[in-house]
Structure formats: structure tokens, C-alpha cells
Design a protein around this motif. Structure first.
Motif, short mmCIF file in Angstrom:
data_model
loop_
_atom_site.label_atom_id
_atom_site.label_comp_id
_atom_site.label_asym_id
_atom_site.label_seq_id
_atom_site.Cartn_x
_atom_site.Cartn_y
_atom_site.Cartn_z
N PRO A 1 5.00 7.21 11.21
CA PRO A 1 5.15 8.34 10.31
C PRO A 1 5.41 7.85 8.87
CG PRO A 1 7.18 8.04 11.53
CD PRO A 1 6.18 7.05 12.06
N LYS A 2 5.24 8.76 7.94
CA LYS A 2 5.41 8.40 6.53
C LYS A 2 6.82 7.87 6.29
CE LYS A 2 1.40 9.85 5.10
NZ LYS A 2 0.37 8.93 4.76
N ASN A 3 6.90 6.76 5.64
CA ASN A 3 8.18 6.12 5.39
C ASN A 3 8.42 6.08 3.89
OD1 ASN A 3 10.45 4.58 5.36
ND2 ASN A 3 9.67 2.98 6.70
N ARG A 4 9.14 7.07 3.39
CA ARG A 4 9.40 7.15 1.94
C ARG A 4 10.39 6.09 1.48
NH1 ARG A 4 8.85 12.75 3.36
NH2 ARG A 4 6.99 13.59 2.35
N LEU A 5 11.27 5.66 2.36
CA LEU A 5 12.21 4.61 2.01
C LEU A 5 11.47 3.30 1.74
CD1 LEU A 5 15.13 3.75 1.61
CD2 LEU A 5 15.24 3.26 4.06
N LEU A 6 10.42 3.04 2.48
CA LEU A 6 9.61 1.85 2.27
C LEU A 6 8.99 1.87 0.87
CD1 LEU A 6 8.33 -0.70 3.55
CD2 LEU A 6 6.45 0.76 4.28
N VAL A 7 8.48 3.00 0.48
CA VAL A 7 7.90 3.14 -0.86
C VAL A 7 8.99 3.00 -1.92
CG1 VAL A 7 6.68 4.71 -2.41
CG2 VAL A 7 6.05 4.62 -0.01
N ALA A 8 10.14 3.60 -1.67
CA ALA A 8 11.24 3.55 -2.63
C ALA A 8 11.75 2.13 -2.82
CB ALA A 8 12.37 4.46 -2.18
N CYS A 9 11.64 1.29 -1.81
CA CYS A 9 12.08 -0.09 -1.94
C CYS A 9 11.01 -0.97 -2.59
CB CYS A 9 12.41 -0.67 -0.56
SG CYS A 9 13.88 0.06 0.17
N HIS A 10 9.75 -0.65 -2.38
CA HIS A 10 8.67 -1.47 -2.92
C HIS A 10 8.52 -1.33 -4.43
CE1 HIS A 10 7.34 -2.34 1.16
NE2 HIS A 10 6.51 -3.22 0.65
#
Length: 66
Positions: A12-21
Motif C-alpha cells: 500500500p501507499k507509504n507516505r512515510l517513505l516519501v516523507a523520509c526520502h
């Protein structure tokens, strides 16, 4: 940046991953900019931080006789 292109494919979409990148990518780019400025920017990169001496050196030597 290489791994950021795979973020939309994660289910599923992982917004935390984007926020960390994004901050990580920004920090890496700033380090690259600092390195290129240091390596190729000026001939003396730390010259702007040099402290000019205002101390007057004595012109006459003191000779101590024993």
C-alpha cells in the motif's frame, strides 16, 4: 533519487517513505553543492574566515644581558 522513483510502485501507499526520502535527498544535494564549491569554487575556500592580525610587531629587539 534512484529509490524515490520506486516509491509510487509500493503497495500500500507509504507516505512515510516519501516523507523520509525528500529531506534525505535535499541533504545529499546540499552536501554535493558544498563539496563542489570547496573543490572547484575558489582558490582559497576558507579565506573568508581568516582573521586579520591587528597586532603591531615590535621593531626593536630587547637584549637581555646577564
Amino acid at each position: 533519487m534512484l529509490f524515490m522513483r520506486f516509491v509510487p510502485q509500493v503497495k500500500p501507499k507509504n507516505r512515510l517513505l516519501v516523507a523520509c526520502h525528500f529531506p534525505n535527498e535535499y541533504a545529499q544535494l546540499m552536501q554535493l553543492v558544498r563539496f563542489t564549491n570547496y573543490k572547484y569554487g575558489t582558490t582559497s575556500p576558507m579565506k573568508q574566515y581568516e582573521i586579520l592580525s591587528t597586532v603591531v610587531k615590535p621593531t626593536v629587539e630587547f637584549v637581555h644581558s646577564t
